[in-house]
Motif scaffolding. Structure first.
Motif, mmCIF file in Angstrom:
data_model
loop_
_atom_site.group_PDB
_atom_site.id
_atom_site.type_symbol
_atom_site.label_atom_id
_atom_site.label_comp_id
_atom_site.label_asym_id
_atom_site.label_seq_id
_atom_site.Cartn_x
_atom_site.Cartn_y
_atom_site.Cartn_z
ATOM 1 N N ASP A 1 0.813 -1.210 0.000
ATOM 2 C CA ASP A 1 0.000 0.000 0.000
ATOM 3 C C ASP A 1 0.847 1.261 0.000
ATOM 4 O OD1 ASP A 1 -2.288 -1.535 0.026
ATOM 5 O OD2 ASP A 1 -2.465 -1.519 2.206
ATOM 6 N N HIS A 2 2.119 1.154 0.358
ATOM 7 C CA HIS A 2 2.997 2.319 0.401
ATOM 8 C C HIS A 2 3.628 2.628 -0.958
ATOM 9 C CE1 HIS A 2 2.737 2.743 4.709
ATOM 10 N NE2 HIS A 2 3.191 1.532 4.917
ATOM 11 N N ILE A 3 3.526 1.697 -1.916
ATOM 12 C CA ILE A 3 4.261 1.843 -3.164
ATOM 13 C C ILE A 3 3.414 2.546 -4.223
ATOM 14 C CG2 ILE A 3 5.623 0.666 -4.908
ATOM 15 C CD1 ILE A 3 6.673 0.388 -2.032
ATOM 16 N N THR A 4 3.960 3.585 -4.810
ATOM 17 C CA THR A 4 3.299 4.306 -5.888
ATOM 18 C C THR A 4 3.515 3.565 -7.205
ATOM 19 O OG1 THR A 4 3.712 6.406 -4.760
ATOM 20 C CG2 THR A 4 3.158 6.509 -7.107
ATOM 21 N N LEU A 5 2.424 3.296 -7.911
ATOM 22 C CA LEU A 5 2.514 2.566 -9.170
ATOM 23 C C LEU A 5 2.732 3.563 -10.307
ATOM 24 C CD1 LEU A 5 -0.402 -0.021 -8.741
ATOM 25 C CD2 LEU A 5 2.040 -0.331 -8.293
ATOM 26 N N ASP A 6 3.960 3.623 -10.804
ATOM 27 C CA ASP A 6 4.279 4.473 -11.945
ATOM 28 C C ASP A 6 5.269 3.726 -12.837
ATOM 29 O OD1 ASP A 6 6.832 4.718 -10.822
ATOM 30 O OD2 ASP A 6 6.356 6.618 -9.847
ATOM 31 N N GLU A 7 5.812 4.412 -13.855
ATOM 32 C CA GLU A 7 6.667 3.716 -14.815
ATOM 33 C C GLU A 7 7.956 3.182 -14.199
ATOM 34 O OE1 GLU A 7 8.888 7.684 -16.666
ATOM 35 O OE2 GLU A 7 7.572 6.448 -17.910
ATOM 36 N N SER A 8 8.358 3.707 -13.043
ATOM 37 C CA SER A 8 9.594 3.234 -12.422
ATOM 38 C C SER A 8 9.394 1.945 -11.628
ATOM 39 C CB SER A 8 10.207 4.310 -11.511
ATOM 40 O OG SER A 8 9.374 4.584 -10.406
ATOM 41 N N VAL A 9 8.166 1.394 -11.614
ATOM 42 C CA VAL A 9 7.964 0.072 -11.015
ATOM 43 C C VAL A 9 7.430 -0.925 -12.044
ATOM 44 C CG1 VAL A 9 7.608 0.900 -8.665
ATOM 45 C CG2 VAL A 9 5.621 0.599 -10.166
ATOM 46 N N GLU A 10 7.365 -0.521 -13.314
ATOM 47 C CA GLU A 10 6.960 -1.484 -14.333
ATOM 48 C C GLU A 10 7.926 -2.659 -14.326
ATOM 49 O OE1 GLU A 10 6.592 0.408 -18.126
ATOM 50 O OE2 GLU A 10 5.225 1.960 -17.362
ATOM 51 N N MET A 11 7.413 -3.850 -14.545
ATOM 52 C CA MET A 11 8.242 -5.038 -14.442
ATOM 53 C C MET A 11 9.436 -4.984 -15.403
ATOM 54 S SD MET A 11 8.601 -7.749 -12.630
ATOM 55 C CE MET A 11 6.987 -7.938 -11.850
ATOM 56 N N ALA A 12 9.219 -4.505 -16.617
ATOM 57 C CA ALA A 12 10.315 -4.420 -17.578
ATOM 58 C C ALA A 12 11.423 -3.497 -17.061
ATOM 59 C CB ALA A 12 9.802 -3.924 -18.929
ATOM 60 N N PHE A 13 11.039 -2.416 -16.406
ATOM 61 C CA PHE A 13 12.011 -1.466 -15.862
ATOM 62 C C PHE A 13 12.784 -2.102 -14.707
ATOM 63 C CE2 PHE A 13 13.176 2.223 -13.188
ATOM 64 C CZ PHE A 13 13.827 3.008 -14.130
ATOM 65 N N LEU A 14 12.073 -2.807 -13.822
ATOM 66 C CA LEU A 14 12.734 -3.456 -12.685
ATOM 67 C C LEU A 14 13.697 -4.548 -13.152
ATOM 68 C CD1 LEU A 14 9.787 -3.824 -10.141
ATOM 69 C CD2 LEU A 14 11.621 -2.120 -10.111
ATOM 70 N N VAL A 15 13.352 -5.247 -14.210
ATOM 71 C CA VAL A 15 14.237 -6.289 -14.742
ATOM 72 C C VAL A 15 15.532 -5.668 -15.256
ATOM 73 C CG1 VAL A 15 14.503 -7.997 -16.583
ATOM 74 C CG2 VAL A 15 12.404 -7.945 -15.223
ATOM 75 N N VAL A 16 15.433 -4.511 -15.923
ATOM 76 C CA VAL A 16 16.641 -3.820 -16.374
ATOM 77 C C VAL A 16 17.465 -3.372 -15.171
ATOM 78 C CG1 VAL A 16 17.557 -1.832 -17.625
ATOM 79 C CG2 VAL A 16 15.589 -3.065 -18.529
ATOM 80 N N LEU A 17 16.810 -2.820 -14.161
ATOM 81 C CA LEU A 17 17.525 -2.406 -12.952
ATOM 82 C C LEU A 17 18.293 -3.571 -12.350
ATOM 83 C CD1 LEU A 17 14.949 -0.160 -11.021
ATOM 84 C CD2 LEU A 17 16.956 0.590 -12.299
ATOM 85 N N ASP A 18 17.709 -4.756 -12.411
ATOM 86 C CA ASP A 18 18.338 -5.915 -11.797
ATOM 87 C C ASP A 18 19.604 -6.335 -12.530
ATOM 88 O OD1 ASP A 18 17.902 -7.774 -9.563
ATOM 89 O OD2 ASP A 18 17.858 -9.305 -11.127
ATOM 90 N N SER A 19 19.774 -5.871 -13.763
ATOM 91 C CA SER A 19 20.991 -6.198 -14.513
ATOM 92 C C SER A 19 22.151 -5.265 -14.166
ATOM 93 C CB SER A 19 20.713 -6.122 -16.017
ATOM 94 O OG SER A 19 20.501 -4.778 -16.429
ATOM 95 N N MET A 20 21.881 -4.209 -13.414
ATOM 96 C CA MET A 20 22.911 -3.235 -13.074
ATOM 97 C C MET A 20 23.724 -3.687 -11.859
ATOM 98 S SD MET A 20 20.784 0.356 -13.380
ATOM 99 C CE MET A 20 19.760 0.719 -14.819
#
Length: 311
Positions: A121-140
């Motif tokens: 409930d604390h997390i804002t749903l925007d483009e920075s939590v899209e699954m594709a974006f998080l997967v890219v983050l995980d490669s860093m």
């Protein structure tokens, strides 16, 4: 240290601490984006508050900006978590996918397993939590991810990022720039919101009808389907690639399941599907959709990652 107990103590200290506790939402948003895990994000925020209230009162009073102090501590905790996560991933059973987020308003009929204080409930749903974006983050790398996220998403100046990451401001600029390039390289033209919803709806109908040809038409020729069971639920240990192979694999799953109850739901701010059985969430599906076809399917089956869905 019992971080939960530390936070309970914080809540019991009185109204003067209320403005500081109101930072919890911002900190949770940062920690989830850095870690891709609600549980670990909540632990990082709890630990930061525990460290704050463990300090003598005079040291807390001397801090000019308590919110910035908490932001720094959460970021450093997350960096440590990211470094240790790389070793944990080597022991993880199968593929690892970030923990999916529900849109709470859509779950009135299935919310009996959640509470008003659910971390999701604390997390804002925007483009920075899209699954594709998080997967890219995980490669860093951890430093790259923290520098990019703090500066490009949360607008933290590089001199402050440098203090958190333990590098020079110039080095942090390079880290953020490298992260930016990774994100840009992963992005291609995408369908608009109405188009994504329509494609997911057609995909759901084709899957429930066990129609291989219809599924193939909705899948990119190079589509990849990835499942995360974490050793806790049945899941393909390796990605399935190619539109025909993925379509046949999906139909095989539907035949094994018998009746396939799929609900169209928002997953990390984007159209997705949720497989349920008697009100229990079994799998959450997230999609990366191009102009008119599905390019990636992520199936999250690990029950530890489905707690916020009332599973």
């Amino acid at each position: 240290m019992d971080s939960t107990g530390g936070n309970e103590g914080a809540l019991a200290r009185g109204d003067e601490d209320e403005p500081l506790m109101s930072e919890r939402r911002n900190l949770a948003n940062l920690a989830y984006r850095l870690l891709g895990s609600l549980t670990e994000a909540e632990d990082a925020v709890q630990e930061a508050y525990a460290r704050w209230f463990a300090q003598p009162a005079e040291r807390r009073t001397a801090v000019a900006n308590p919110a910035a102090w908490l932001n720094t501590v959460v970021s450093r905790i997350c960096m440590d978590q990211l470094r240790s996560a790389r070793m944990r991933r080597e022991r993880y059973v199968g593929e690892w996918i970030p923990e999916p987020l529900p849109a709470r308003a859509e779950w009135s009929a299935l919310s009996h397993g959640s509470t008003a204080t659910d971390p999701a409930d604390h997390i804002t749903l925007d483009e920075s939590v899209e699954m594709a974006f998080l997967v890219v983050l995980d490669s860093m790398t951890p430093a790259e991810r923290v520098a990019f996220m703090l500066h490009d998403v949360f607008r933290v100046p590089f001199n402050e990022v440098a203090e958190i990451v333990g590098r020079t401001p110039g080095a942090c600029r390079e880290l953020a720039s490298s992260g930016r390039r990774r994100v840009a390289a992963a992005r291609t033209r995408e369908a608009g919101a109405p188009g994504r919803s329509a494609i997911v709806g057609e995909f759901r109908q084709a899957w429930q009808a066990k129609d291989v040809d219809a599924l193939v038409r909705l899948l990119d020729p190079s589509v990849v389907a990835i499942a995360d069971g974490g050793g806790r639920a049945m899941a393909s240990p390796v990605p399935v690639q190619g539109h025909l192979r993925v379509a046949e694999f999906l139909v095989h799953l539907a035949e094994l399941a018998g009746r396939l109850d799929l609900l169209e739901r928002t997953v990390n701010g984007q159209p997705g599907l949720v497989a349920v059985n008697g009100g229990q969430v079994l799998t959450v599906y997230a999609f990366d959709i191009g102009e008119d076809r599905i390019r990636r399917i992520w199936a999250i089956r690990n029950p530890d990652k489905l707690r916020s869905w009332g599973s």
